[in-house]
Scaffold this motif. Structure first.
Motif, PDB file in Angstrom:
ATOM      1  N   PRO A   6      40.528 -12.459 -45.812  1.00  0.00           N
ATOM      2  CA  PRO A   6      40.573 -11.049 -45.434  1.00  0.00           C
ATOM      3  C   PRO A   6      41.888 -10.680 -44.781  1.00  0.00           C
ATOM      4  N   GLY A   7      42.184  -9.389 -44.771  1.00  0.00           N
ATOM      5  CA  GLY A   7      43.386  -8.899 -44.112  1.00  0.00           C
ATOM      6  C   GLY A   7      43.036  -7.825 -43.094  1.00  0.00           C
ATOM      7  N   GLY A   8      44.047  -7.323 -42.395  1.00  0.00           N
ATOM      8  CA  GLY A   8      43.828  -6.241 -41.448  1.00  0.00           C
ATOM      9  C   GLY A   8      44.474  -4.991 -42.004  1.00  0.00           C
ATOM     10  N   ALA A   9      43.877  -3.821 -41.761  1.00  0.00           N
ATOM     11  CA  ALA A   9      44.424  -2.667 -42.463  1.00  0.00           C
ATOM     12  C   ALA A   9      44.325  -1.359 -41.703  1.00  0.00           C
ATOM     13  N   VAL A  10      43.223  -0.645 -41.851  1.00  0.00           N
ATOM     14  CA  VAL A  10      43.154   0.716 -41.333  1.00  0.00           C
ATOM     15  C   VAL A  10      42.962   0.720 -39.816  1.00  0.00           C
ATOM     16  N   PHE A  11      43.585   1.726 -39.179  1.00  0.00           N
ATOM     17  CA  PHE A  11      43.458   1.887 -37.730  1.00  0.00           C
ATOM     18  C   PHE A  11      42.437   2.981 -37.448  1.00  0.00           C
ATOM     19  N   ILE A  12      41.334   2.601 -36.827  1.00  0.00           N
ATOM     20  CA  ILE A  12      40.266   3.534 -36.489  1.00  0.00           C
ATOM     21  C   ILE A  12      40.401   3.918 -35.019  1.00  0.00           C
ATOM     22  N   GLU A  13      40.375   5.192 -34.743  1.00  0.00           N
ATOM     23  CA  GLU A  13      40.418   5.654 -33.356  1.00  0.00           C
ATOM     24  C   GLU A  13      39.011   5.557 -32.780  1.00  0.00           C
ATOM     25  N   ARG A  14      38.742   4.413 -32.190  1.00  0.00           N
ATOM     26  CA  ARG A  14      37.389   4.092 -31.727  1.00  0.00           C
ATOM     27  C   ARG A  14      36.901   5.031 -30.637  1.00  0.00           C
ATOM     28  N   GLY A  15      37.832   5.632 -29.910  1.00  0.00           N
ATOM     29  CA  GLY A  15      37.430   6.557 -28.853  1.00  0.00           C
ATOM     30  C   GLY A  15      36.706   7.777 -29.377  1.00  0.00           C
ATOM     31  N   ARG A  16      36.868   8.077 -30.657  1.00  0.00           N
ATOM     32  CA  ARG A  16      36.211   9.230 -31.253  1.00  0.00           C
ATOM     33  C   ARG A  16      34.797   8.905 -31.737  1.00  0.00           C
ATOM     34  N   ILE A  17      34.462   7.615 -31.755  1.00  0.00           N
ATOM     35  CA  ILE A  17      33.169   7.180 -32.273  1.00  0.00           C
ATOM     36  C   ILE A  17      32.177   7.074 -31.124  1.00  0.00           C
ATOM     37  N   ARG A  18      30.999   7.627 -31.296  1.00  0.00           N
ATOM     38  CA  ARG A  18      29.956   7.561 -30.283  1.00  0.00           C
ATOM     39  C   ARG A  18      28.779   6.748 -30.800  1.00  0.00           C
ATOM     40  N   GLY A  19      28.347   5.786 -29.989  1.00  0.00           N
ATOM     41  CA  GLY A  19      27.187   4.987 -30.358  1.00  0.00           C
ATOM     42  C   GLY A  19      27.574   3.605 -30.862  1.00  0.00           C
ATOM     43  N   ARG A  20      26.937   2.586 -30.295  1.00  0.00           N
ATOM     44  CA  ARG A  20      27.268   1.210 -30.678  1.00  0.00           C
ATOM     45  C   ARG A  20      26.931   0.906 -32.127  1.00  0.00           C
ATOM     46  N   TRP A  21      25.838   1.485 -32.619  1.00  0.00           N
ATOM     47  CA  TRP A  21      25.459   1.222 -33.997  1.00  0.00           C
ATOM     48  C   TRP A  21      26.524   1.736 -34.968  1.00  0.00           C
ATOM     49  N   ARG A  22      27.132   2.871 -34.644  1.00  0.00           N
ATOM     50  CA  ARG A  22      28.182   3.414 -35.510  1.00  0.00           C
ATOM     51  C   ARG A  22      29.400   2.506 -35.524  1.00  0.00           C
ATOM     52  N   HIS A  23      29.768   1.997 -34.368  1.00  0.00           N
ATOM     53  CA  HIS A  23      30.894   1.068 -34.295  1.00  0.00           C
ATOM     54  C   HIS A  23      30.617  -0.173 -35.153  1.00  0.00           C
ATOM     55  N   SER A  24      29.419  -0.709 -35.030  1.00  0.00           N
ATOM     56  CA  SER A  24      29.068  -1.912 -35.801  1.00  0.00           C
ATOM     57  C   SER A  24      29.073  -1.627 -37.295  1.00  0.00           C
ATOM     58  N   LEU A  25      28.544  -0.471 -37.670  1.00  0.00           N
ATOM     59  CA  LEU A  25      28.475  -0.129 -39.091  1.00  0.00           C
ATOM     60  C   LEU A  25      29.857   0.055 -39.691  1.00  0.00           C
ATOM     61  N   ILE A  26      30.776   0.638 -38.920  1.00  0.00           N
ATOM     62  CA  ILE A  26      32.153   0.813 -39.404  1.00  0.00           C
ATOM     63  C   ILE A  26      32.773  -0.551 -39.720  1.00  0.00           C
ATOM     64  N   SER A  27      32.553  -1.518 -38.837  1.00  0.00           N
ATOM     65  CA  SER A  27      33.111  -2.857 -39.053  1.00  0.00           C
ATOM     66  C   SER A  27      32.429  -3.573 -40.212  1.00  0.00           C
ATOM     67  N   ALA A  28      31.129  -3.352 -40.360  1.00  0.00           N
ATOM     68  CA  ALA A  28      30.379  -4.046 -41.413  1.00  0.00           C
ATOM     69  C   ALA A  28      30.625  -3.456 -42.793  1.00  0.00           C
ATOM     70  N   ALA A  29      31.062  -2.199 -42.857  1.00  0.00           N
ATOM     71  CA  ALA A  29      31.192  -1.512 -44.141  1.00  0.00           C
ATOM     72  C   ALA A  29      32.148  -2.233 -45.090  1.00  0.00           C
ATOM     73  N   GLY A  30      33.258  -2.773 -44.562  1.00  0.00           N
ATOM     74  CA  GLY A  30      34.235  -3.450 -45.405  1.00  0.00           C
ATOM     75  C   GLY A  30      33.678  -4.681 -46.100  1.00  0.00           C
ATOM     76  N   PRO A  31      33.198  -5.680 -45.327  1.00  0.00           N
ATOM     77  CA  PRO A  31      32.654  -6.876 -45.984  1.00  0.00           C
ATOM     78  C   PRO A  31      31.412  -6.602 -46.825  1.00  0.00           C
ATOM     79  N   LEU A  32      30.639  -5.568 -46.481  1.00  0.00           N
ATOM     80  CA  LEU A  32      29.507  -5.214 -47.340  1.00  0.00           C
ATOM     81  C   LEU A  32      29.981  -4.759 -48.711  1.00  0.00           C
ATOM     82  N   THR A  33      31.190  -4.169 -48.753  1.00  0.00           N
ATOM     83  CA  THR A  33      31.783  -3.806 -50.035  1.00  0.00           C
ATOM     84  C   THR A  33      32.087  -5.056 -50.851  1.00  0.00           C
ATOM     85  N   ASN A  34      32.566  -6.112 -50.187  1.00  0.00           N
ATOM     86  CA  ASN A  34      32.798  -7.378 -50.887  1.00  0.00           C
ATOM     87  C   ASN A  34      31.503  -7.966 -51.424  1.00  0.00           C
ATOM     88  N   VAL A  35      30.423  -7.824 -50.649  1.00  0.00           N
ATOM     89  CA  VAL A  35      29.110  -8.298 -51.106  1.00  0.00           C
ATOM     90  C   VAL A  35      28.697  -7.555 -52.371  1.00  0.00           C
TER      91      VAL A  35
END
Length: 266
Positions: free
Chosen positions: A109-138
């Motif tokens: 894997p590589g590192g890429a997009v910069f997400i402004e985490r301060g704009r995100i509310r809720g722990r589940w949303r933060h987790s889902l944002i991180s999981a979305a990439g590898p779920l695409t690989n799945v």
């Protein structure tokens, strides 16, 4: 509601990505038909182009999920156009992953997009944002391996079959490595919102070195062997046998001359 705050131009698919997609289609056709005088070259170009497409979709999934989570800045940054040149770290996002595939056949894997985490509310949303990439690989792995687990290989040329097997291997390795809870990788991003502030402060200095740590671990023979045992088990469950994997990688690395006999029908 969130997408309405982005301009249509911010969501328009980039000609760069369309060009990569066209390259994938053309080289996939060449692999299927045996058009190329050297089959390995067609497989190399097809797998590399398809791998870059998957990298773009991986990062798009992060950005799109972040957009719906509250970070409306991803549009202005060009992340929704699927243009790999818009990534914050093009070297880490595209160049290094492709080099690792060429050198070792690993979907690192590589590192890429910069997400402004301060704009995100809720722990589940933060987790889902991180999981979305590898779920695409799945999902990409499921699509590449579909002819195998659907037992629909009749009429599929050997070269194309082996290329799909190698692509599936890359996607599975990328998904597993990305989901590791190592600082700097998506897996850590999934669990990080649920950690205490003290633990996050202690871990933060190691985040830039997470990818290097994983790469170094894979050079340890026992770790490498255990890792690929897991990969082989998953691919076997998807209907891909070791011969498919070996010939896919051998054709991809055609310059080594290890592909002799792979395209000879039994």
């Amino acid at each position: 509601m969130t997408t309405a705050t982005t301009r249509p131009a911010d969501r328009r698919i980039s000609p760069v990505f369309l060009g990569i997609l066209a390259m994938t289609a053309v080289t996939g056709w060449a692999t299927w038909t045996g058009f190329a005088a050297q089959p390995g070259i067609a497989v190399f170009l097809f797998v590399t182009a398809a791998w870059i497409v998957s990298l773009c979709l991986h990062e798009y999934a992060h950005a799109r999920t972040a957009l719906h989570g509250g970070d409306i800045t991803v549009g202005a940054k060009g992340y929704l156009t699927l243009n790999p040149l818009k990534y914050t770290h093009a070297l880490l996002s595209i160049v290094l992953p492709v080099l690792f595939v060429i050198m070792g056949g690993i979907g690192l894997p590589g590192g890429a997009v910069f997400i402004e985490r301060g704009r995100i509310r809720g722990r589940w949303r933060h987790s889902l944002i991180s999981a979305a990439g590898p779920l695409t690989n799945v999902l990409f792995a499921a699509v590449c391996s579909a002819p195998f687990w659907l037992h629909a290989l009749d009429g599929v040329p050997l070269g194309f079959r082996f290329a799909l097997a190698f692509l599936a291997l890359l996607q599975v390795t990328a998904a597993i490595l990305n989901f590791l809870p190592v600082p700097g990788l998506d897996g850590y991003g999934v669990v990080e919102p649920w950690l205490s502030r003290g633990i996050k402060r202690q871990v933060e200095p190691f985040a830039p070195f997470g990818l290097l740590f994983v790469f170094a671990l894979l050079w340890v023979p026992s770790v490498n062997s255990a890792f690929f045992d897991v990969i082989d088990t998953i691919l076997h469950a998807l209907g891909i046998n070791p011969v498919d994997q070996y010939c896919g990688q051998a054709l991809y690395r055609f310059w080594q001359g290890a592909d002799q006999g792979c395209l000879v029908s039994p």
